[in-house]
Design an enzyme around this catalytic site. Structure first.
Site, PDB file in Angstrom:
ATOM      1  N   CYS A  56       0.437  -0.843   0.406  1.00  0.00           N
ATOM      2  CA  CYS A  56       0.423  -0.250   0.136  1.00  0.00           C
ATOM      3  C   CYS A  56       0.779   1.035  -0.188  1.00  0.00           C
ATOM      4  CB  CYS A  56      -1.131   0.125   1.012  1.00  0.00           C
ATOM      5  SG  CYS A  56      -2.062   1.331   1.043  1.00  0.00           S
ATOM      6  N   HIS A 111      -3.635  -5.060   0.493  1.00  0.00           N
ATOM      7  CA  HIS A 111      -3.163  -5.386   1.743  1.00  0.00           C
ATOM      8  C   HIS A 111      -2.993  -6.982   2.440  1.00  0.00           C
ATOM      9  CE1 HIS A 111      -2.209  -1.390   3.814  1.00  0.00           C
ATOM     10  NE2 HIS A 111      -3.889  -0.957   2.989  1.00  0.00           N
ATOM     11  N   GLU A 137      -1.729  -8.994   4.100  1.00  0.00           N
ATOM     12  CA  GLU A 137      -1.469  -8.946   5.118  1.00  0.00           C
ATOM     13  C   GLU A 137      -2.666  -9.264   5.934  1.00  0.00           C
ATOM     14  OE1 GLU A 137      -1.419  -6.411   4.204  1.00  0.00           O
ATOM     15  OE2 GLU A 137      -1.780  -4.821   5.665  1.00  0.00           O
TER      16      GLU A 137
END
Ligand code: MN
Length: 249
Positions: free
Chosen positions: A115, A222, A224
């Site tokens: 990001c 994202h 994660e």
């Protein structure tokens, strides 16, 4: 005896308005551990009197760099003034991360930007940003969706033949989206590795043969926050850990 796991340096935030706290989402830490690496947070600080040498020393403590998400990159670093919709900026973090990214590229240390981290990587390598997608691209999709962090909201086309495509093994994926800025123009040596259906750049990577680095990748979503529900996205972190050990995706 188990093999030594590679240390992955993760850039952290420093929030003056939050009592000076150093912040790093546990998502990044979990993803690196689940992928077989050892996370090591690197906080920005005003006490570094030379960001270049600090970055160089920090990188010596690990074998790969993960540029985490966060606030907007100060547009002064790509030659623009602040757009009226510019969000929070942290120039100390910008300067340290910019130095980390450049040193990593120069020394061939694998880098994954997420990001803001992808945008920072692009700016550090000489590219720029669209400061606000809604203002500059009226027909764009909503890229800052108010939704649970793991929830995918738009499609992304992965460029065939890209390193990202080799890692993910899919032409089309659905991703989450929490950004109002976008990479453009791309830095010299970098190419688009994924795009949204409205043309917004969703991943960039360094072309092979552009300097000593063989792994410099940025994704606009994202992963994660997604990998527990969608294990496909752990592959990005596994590729970084593998690259830290000298492996090629
Ligand atoms: Mn998006």
């Amino acid at each position: 005896m188990s093999a030594v796991k590679p240390v992955i340096i993760i850039s952290a935030d420093w929030r003056e308005e939050a009592g000076g706290a150093i912040e790093l989402g546990n998502w990044y830490v979990s993803a690196v551990i689940q992928a077989g690496g050892i996370p090591l947070a690197a906080p920005p600080s005003e006490d570094f009197d030379d960001f270049e040498s600090a970055a160089s020393d920090i990188l010596s403590a690990g074998s790969a760099l993960l540029l985490s998400g966060g606030p907007d990159v100060d547009p002064c670093f790509f030659g623009q003034g602040p757009h009226r919709r510019l969000g929070r900026v942290n120039p100390v973090r910008d300067q340290l991360e910019m130095a980390l990214a450049r040193h990593a590229l120069k020394r061939g240390i694998p880098v994954l930007g997420i990001c803001r981290g992808m945008q920072l990587l692009n700016v550090a390598a000489g590219g720029g940003l669209v400061q606000d997608i809604q203002s500059s691209m009226p027909k764009a999709l909503c890229h800052f969706v108010q939704a649970p962090r793991a929830y995918p909201t738009h499609w992304v086309t992965v460029v065939p033949g890209s390193m990202l495509h080799r890692i993910l093994g899919h032409d089309r994926i659905r991703v989450n989206s929490f950004h109002h800025q976008a990479c453009s123009p791309l830095a010299p040596g970098f190419v688009q590795a994924a795009r949204a259906d409205d043309g917004v750049v969703e991943a960039i990577e360094l072309q092979p043969g552009q300097g000593p680095s063989h792994f410099a990748l940025g994704v606009q979503w994202h992963p994660e926050c997604m990998f527990r529900k969608f294990p496909l996205f752990l592959r990005l972190f596994e590729a970084l850990v593998k690259a830290a050990q000298g492996g090629m995706p």
